[in-house]
Design an enzyme around this catalytic site. Sequence first.
Site, mmCIF file in Angstrom:
data_model
loop_
_atom_site.group_PDB
_atom_site.id
_atom_site.type_symbol
_atom_site.label_atom_id
_atom_site.label_comp_id
_atom_site.label_asym_id
_atom_site.label_seq_id
_atom_site.Cartn_x
_atom_site.Cartn_y
_atom_site.Cartn_z
ATOM 1 N N HIS A 1 -1.853 7.666 -9.502
ATOM 2 C CA HIS A 1 -1.697 6.711 -8.394
ATOM 3 C C HIS A 1 -1.351 7.369 -7.074
ATOM 4 O O HIS A 1 -1.259 6.692 -6.055
ATOM 5 C CB HIS A 1 -0.634 5.656 -8.735
ATOM 6 C CG HIS A 1 0.755 6.207 -8.715
ATOM 7 N ND1 HIS A 1 1.254 6.960 -9.742
ATOM 8 C CD2 HIS A 1 1.739 6.132 -7.788
ATOM 9 C CE1 HIS A 1 2.487 7.330 -9.457
ATOM 10 N NE2 HIS A 1 2.816 6.837 -8.272
HETATM 11 C C1 UD1 Z 1 5.057 3.495 -4.854
HETATM 12 C C2 UD1 Z 1 5.885 4.691 -4.385
HETATM 13 C C3 UD1 Z 1 5.621 5.868 -5.302
HETATM 14 C C4 UD1 Z 1 5.831 5.490 -6.770
HETATM 15 C C5 UD1 Z 1 4.962 4.300 -7.080
HETATM 16 C C6 UD1 Z 1 5.104 3.860 -8.516
HETATM 17 C C7 UD1 Z 1 6.273 4.847 -1.975
HETATM 18 C C8 UD1 Z 1 5.909 5.589 -0.744
HETATM 19 N N1 UD1 Z 1 5.518 5.099 -3.041
HETATM 20 O O1 UD1 Z 1 3.692 3.841 -4.693
HETATM 21 O O2 UD1 Z 1 6.539 6.905 -4.978
HETATM 22 O O3 UD1 Z 1 5.497 6.605 -7.580
HETATM 23 O O4 UD1 Z 1 5.341 3.229 -6.205
HETATM 24 O O5 UD1 Z 1 4.213 2.825 -8.837
HETATM 25 O O6 UD1 Z 1 7.212 4.081 -1.971
HETATM 26 N N2 UD1 Z 1 0.130 -3.180 -5.378
HETATM 27 C C9 UD1 Z 1 -0.173 -4.295 -6.096
HETATM 28 N N3 UD1 Z 1 0.842 -4.928 -6.773
HETATM 29 C C10 UD1 Z 1 2.113 -4.494 -6.757
HETATM 30 C C11 UD1 Z 1 2.411 -3.347 -5.999
HETATM 31 C C12 UD1 Z 1 1.423 -2.691 -5.324
HETATM 32 O O7 UD1 Z 1 -1.316 -4.728 -6.158
HETATM 33 O O8 UD1 Z 1 2.983 -5.113 -7.391
HETATM 34 C C13 UD1 Z 1 -0.949 -2.468 -4.672
HETATM 35 C C14 UD1 Z 1 -1.137 -2.923 -3.238
HETATM 36 O O9 UD1 Z 1 -2.499 -2.848 -2.943
HETATM 37 C C15 UD1 Z 1 -0.405 -1.857 -2.458
HETATM 38 C C16 UD1 Z 1 -0.645 -0.627 -3.293
HETATM 39 O O10 UD1 Z 1 -0.644 -1.082 -4.641
HETATM 40 O O11 UD1 Z 1 -0.864 -1.723 -1.151
HETATM 41 C C17 UD1 Z 1 0.391 0.442 -3.108
HETATM 42 O O12 UD1 Z 1 1.696 -0.062 -3.341
HETATM 43 P P1 UD1 Z 1 2.977 0.664 -2.661
HETATM 44 O O13 UD1 Z 1 4.235 0.049 -3.157
HETATM 45 O O14 UD1 Z 1 2.779 0.721 -1.191
HETATM 46 O O15 UD1 Z 1 2.845 2.144 -3.164
HETATM 47 P P2 UD1 Z 1 2.585 2.727 -4.635
HETATM 48 O O16 UD1 Z 1 1.280 3.414 -4.631
HETATM 49 O O17 UD1 Z 1 2.841 1.695 -5.689
#
Ligand code: UD1
Length: 352
Positions: free
Chosen positions: A201
Amino acid sequence: MNVFHIVGARPNFMKVAPVMNALKTRKQVIQALIHTGQHYDANMSDVFFEQLGIPAPDVNLAVGSGTHARQTAEIMTRLETALLDGEPDMVLVYGDVNSTVAAALVCAKLGVRVGHVEAGLRSFDRTMPEEINRLVTDQLADLLFTPSEDGDVNLQKEGIPAERIFRVGNVMIDSLVKLLPAARRQNLNGLPERYALVTLHRPANVDDGAILKRILQSLLEVSQDLRVIFPAHPRTRKRIADFGQHSGQVQIVDPLPYLQFLGMQSRATVVITDSGGIQEETTYLGVPCLTLRENTERPVTVSLGTNVLVGRDPDKLRSEVSRVLAGEAKKGTIPPLWDGHAGERIAALLTG
Ligand code: UD1
């Protein structure tokens, strides 16, 4: 003492559970849990609360997704109100996600004491958003709870006074130790005898179409010798769809609940990942781990554990998988203080 715990994203639910549990037995402590809402899908959040026995959050800031600046700013704005209302004596923040750094900044400005759980980890790679979060959070924290000796060394080099640093061990491993028996009892019918378990991811691996395609191609090659099961983060799934890439024999499934994933990890022939926590869990479990990154902020998983950094080199990935299949996987040991009692050590330090 009024303690607030701030969490928001999947890897930190496993870290807050043992600390809250340990503090529950201390009479002088009143605890509150604030969920920033950084992760919000049921399979990224609610299911972890249920399986880890974490109480429902007292406050959910419901910030959702956004760019880094937007998400961090939104957490700060909403959290400031919650902290002014709740007047905590101490705020505990976990890991290295955007929710962690946002909370540390708000507390520092309000003059509220902050404890950082999982302090001192460094990849020395500032292109990684989490590295920025770690550096800033550790500079602002009053108490720094480290999982391993490298954490103490990194913090001292950055000028953090030794009396603020406490090596307590690994809280994520506390959750693993507690729930491994239940994870092993999970019904994993239909799983083959041997398989590779994959998670990916990191933006550096999934946000660029050409890089993601190359990784998927390597996994396809691995799948000729070994079943490949890939529970995909929503971000990764979206990218695979956006880039129109084919996953072929690689079996892509939804993100898994904690117990199912842990059960699958414990029985995997090899784990291929870019996650931080999974490098630690495989080290504890003694399962071979091939990490698709050039560096790690968790070097003990390489020096003591089963972790091998393969970068993004498809040849290295293939040759390391062959080594595992030939019974020549790297052997490891469990790092000191990864013993299931880190949460208790934090509770003792806070209340002792
Ligand atoms: C975040 C953390 C990362 C951690 C990861 C675990 C930061 C900078 N990154 O990354 O360190 O390893 O979580 O999972 O804080 N999304 C969904 N549903 C959700 C959450 C996210 O669909 O419940 C999708 C959305 O499109 C979102 C993308 O995932 O834009 C990224 O989510 P985000 O929380 O920004 O970062 P992660 O890649 O999950």
